[in-house]
Design an enzyme around this catalytic site. Structure first.
Site, PDB file in Angstrom:
ATOM      1  N   SER A 290     -30.739  14.817   1.798  1.00 42.04           N
ATOM      2  CA  SER A 290     -31.731  14.637   0.742  1.00 42.04           C
ATOM      3  C   SER A 290     -32.738  15.785   0.805  1.00 42.04           C
ATOM      4  CB  SER A 290     -32.402  13.265   0.868  1.00 42.04           C
ATOM      5  OG  SER A 290     -33.109  12.923  -0.291  1.00 42.04           O
TER       6      SER A 290
ATOM      7  N   ASP B 166     -25.730   8.809  -7.251  1.00 39.09           N
ATOM      8  CA  ASP B 166     -26.959   8.958  -6.473  1.00 39.09           C
ATOM      9  C   ASP B 166     -28.170   8.903  -7.413  1.00 39.09           C
ATOM     10  OD1 ASP B 166     -29.039   9.695  -4.802  1.00 39.09           O
ATOM     11  OD2 ASP B 166     -27.912  11.272  -3.811  1.00 39.09           O
TER      12      ASP B 166
ATOM     13  N   HIS C 116     -27.034   7.211  -2.883  1.00 41.92           N
ATOM     14  CA  HIS C 116     -27.739   8.126  -1.992  1.00 41.92           C
ATOM     15  C   HIS C 116     -27.311   7.951  -0.537  1.00 41.92           C
ATOM     16  CE1 HIS C 116     -30.849  11.101  -1.568  1.00 41.92           C
ATOM     17  NE2 HIS C 116     -31.523  10.390  -0.704  1.00 41.92           N
TER      18      HIS C 116
END
Length: 710
Positions: free
Chosen positions: A565, A650, A685
């Protein structure tokens, strides 16, 4: 698709072990039987502040996720990566087996109490997801949800929260069917295991029951930006279209969260941006009444509440206190910060993260010298002491304190050598008692050695570093995997990582670098790594890697790094700045197209993060972001090997960022190192749902770097 024969694969494997010095040539030769993905280049002009950028891969963005050309490209990337892996030694199977061998036949979670009932999960070794159980006051056990049943008909499923009513007659839960984190709330009768007719879509998954068991309070997300902006009340038995809007935030730079006071008097609506917030109170005995504002938002003021009784609150505030202080308010009419009594003074060396009141004691989650601590303040004697821990580095925080228990509270604890535990702390006796610990088969903590130390960054700042390795590993010659994050003030502590054990057993060193942008060293640590200070984050990491190697820890020819991320942004930044420092990079769901994303308010969560990265509409902030945005700084360089992983659904980092990034990185790369991407076409995610699936995903990442080691 030209499939390599078994004999050819075996020859590649044999040659790899026989001729380690020419590993890069072997890898290149073994991955040439399938065409390298080469998406079409369609120039797209981006122009801000008279600065023109050309994005040849902008077309890969499809918010409907249905464009066949885009999907075909993603499939070709997956096929190319699969061919590379099949052409090299299969460490993945062995790693998955090692991880599965650690798992007991059945895992049982810590049980959480709710008015005499206890709720917990059981997960069989062979199952992906947990089954949900409860026991009543007579110790009768029932299973009310088996999440694995959903995976019989779909590829992704997760449950965000389980929330029983106060009388335990109904259970509200929130489910996600594609990984997008847009949760649907459903209501279950646990005795009959039947679902009620109502269904509430597009929520955050947080659920709070009203005292009368007739209503639930929840948050909804904006369907485009995915920012949480609305609080609703739903009456059990009614249609969701009839739900009552309690509060809506109109400023897109703010995001809402919802929590319950420990004495279950109020639900807190926290309306928060990066540097300011306000809290509104919902009386859960009267959930349809308008929420009451506690302290209005003002610039650079963050505060959080602990309800004591009646109109009495403890207020954790950063007003003239960057590391926070604790005040007490006893007035409903006068809530001026200046008029409140000071309970705990501000300390420039100690950051207060959270507070918990129990009887005559105030427990504080703090950070001191980069470590998490729990400090106990006696409100009568005005004395303080800390709970002592023996590990060099660890992770500790309050946990499962949903019910008031005078003289006691729970905390969670783990370290790189200690599996997660739930511990009861007796405030009167100052004694910790372990109530639950995660079970691992065959794990012996004495086989692993960790250490913690500080290194100096290029500007003289001391950076905390943590390392761990198997006791038999030669630290000077071992390959080393570095990990970092450095954003949002999030702390990366030395928590237990069961998936790391097989890699350590194969001779790797693992190291965490607590770079600026995180919150490990207090408020200033975060401020020094965000907005117009963001370059410190990348410099700290590269400096940390080099200083660790200088200390004789890790082989400089086998240096790897991993981040996800915002940590994927870190990975993209560090290899643009110093590509020759690394042998391989693992970049998960990477936020790599910072400038373009932050310039587009329609992309989910963008406006909420202007105070983290900057707003490109402001010229100074635009050009600062452009200095480090990984996608914009890819150049003709000898890049290390890179494996990017992501998911089509995501919600935090949109799939097209890593998709564009990998195409451009491969286009510009001057080395023969593999540049690969694996894109889950379902999942979010956190990747695929299910423990076994996640074991496979992390093992594939480790398989990648193990095949690169000289």
């Amino acid at each position: 698709l030209h499939v390599r024969s078994r004999r050819q694969r075996q020859m590649c494997i044999r040659d790899r072990y026989k001729y380690l010095l020419i590993i890069s040539l072997t890898l290149s030769a073994c991955s040439m039987n399938i065409p390298i993905p080469s998406p079409e280049k369609i120039p797209y002009i981006l122009n801000q502040h008279d600065d023109e950028r050309v994005d040849n891969y902008y077309w890969l963005r499809d918010d409907t996720r249905s464009n066949e050309d885009m999907l075909s490209y993603l499939r070709s990337e997956n096929a190319y990566a699969d061919e590379w892996f099949s052409s090299n030694y299969d460490h993945q199977t062995e790693l998955v087996d090692s991880l599965m061998n650690q798992v007991p036949d059945e895992e049982i979670s810590f049980a959480v109490s709710n008015n005499g009932f206890s709720y917990y999960q059981k997960t069989l070794k062979t199952e992906q997801l947990p089954r949900y159980f409860r026991k009543d006051i007579n110790n009768n056990e029932i299973m009310f949800i088996d999440a694995n049943l959903k995976l019989l008909d779909q590829e992704y499923y997760s449950i965000n929260s389980i929330s029983p009513s106060y009388d335990n007659k109904l259970i509200a839960f929130a489910e996600d069917n594609n990984g997008r984190r847009e949760y649907t709330i459903k209501i279950l009768d646990p005795e009959s295991k039947s679902l009620r007719s109502e269904s509430i879509e597009g929520t955050t998954g947080t659920i709070i029951w009203a005292k009368d068991n007739k209503y639930i309070i929840y948050l909804k997300k904006d369907p485009v930006t995915l920012i949480s902006d609305s609080v609703y009340v739903h009456e059990i038995g009614s249609e969701s279209s009839e739900d009552v809007l309690l509060f809506k935030e109109m400023d897109p730079e703010f995001n809402l969260s919802l929590s319950l006071s420990r004495n279950k008097k109020y639900a807190y609506i926290n309306i928060e941006a990066t540097n300011l917030n306000e809290i509104r109170l919902i009386d859960i005995s009267n959930p349809l009444e308008n929420p009451v504002l506690y302290i209005a938002r003002s610039d650079n003021h963050l505060y959080y509440l602990e309800h004591v009784s009646d109109d009495s609150f403890l207020v954790l505030t950063n007003h003239e206190a960057p590391n926070f202080k604790v005040l007490k308010s006893i007035s409903k009419l006068n809530r001026s910060i200046e008029s409140m009594e000071t309970v705990v003074e501000h300390d420039s060396d100690i950051f207060i993260n959270n507070i918990l009141l129990s009887d005559d004691y105030l427990a504080l989650e703090i950070r001191e010298n980069g470590l998490p601590e729990i400090s106990i303040y006696n409100l009568n004697s005005k004395t303080r002491h800390k709970i002592e821990f023996s590990d060099n580095a660890y992770d500790v925080s309050f946990a499962y304190n949903k019910e008031t228990r005078d003289g006691n509270f729970y905390y969670s604890y783990s370290s790189l050598t200690t599996p997660p535990s739930i511990v009861n702390y007796d405030l009167n006796e100052s004694v910790s008692s372990t109530l639950w610990q995660k079970k691992l088969i065959g794990f012996d903590s004495s086989n692993y050695k960790d250490q913690r130390f500080f290194i100096k960054a290029r500007d003289g700042v001391d950076i905390p570093v943590i390392t761990i390795a198997h006791e038999n590993t030669n630290l000077q010659t071992a390959p080393i995997l570095f990990y970092g994050y450095g954003s949002y003030g999030i702390n990366i502590d030395a928590s237990f990582r069961s998936t790391l054990i097989p890699l350590l057993d194969k001779g790797f060193i693992f190291s965490i670098i607590n770079i600026r942008g995180g919150g490990e060293m207090g408020k200033y640590w975060y401020e020094d790594g965000r907005m117009l200070n963001k370059l410190n984050t990348f410099n700290d990491f590269n400096d940390g890697v080099k200083e660790v190697l200088k200390k004789g820890i890790g082989d400089s020819g086998n240096v790897f790094a991993r981040g996800g991320s915002a940590g994927g942004l870190l990975m993209g930044g560090i290899i643009n700045m110093e590509p020759g420092l690394y042998k391989g990079i693992l970049s998960g769901v990477p936020f790599v197209d910072v400038l373009t994303t932050m310039s587009d308010a329609s992309i989910p969560l963008t406006t909420f993060e202007y105070d983290e990265w900057g707003n490109p509409a402001i010229e100074e902030e635009y050009f600062y972001i452009k200095q480090y945005s990984p996608y914009d700084n890819i150049g003709k360089m000898n890049y290390p090997a890179v494996l990017v992983t992501s998911s089509l659904y995501d919600s935090q980092v949109q799939y097209f960022e890593p998709a564009k990034y990998i195409a451009k990185l491969r286009e510009y790369n001057q080395s023969n190192n593999p540049i690969l991407m694996k894109m889950n076409l379902i999942g979010g995610h956190g990747g695929m749902s299910g423990r076994i699936n996640q074991f496979k995903e992390i093992s594939e990442e480790y398989n990648f770097i193990l095949n690169l080691v000289d």
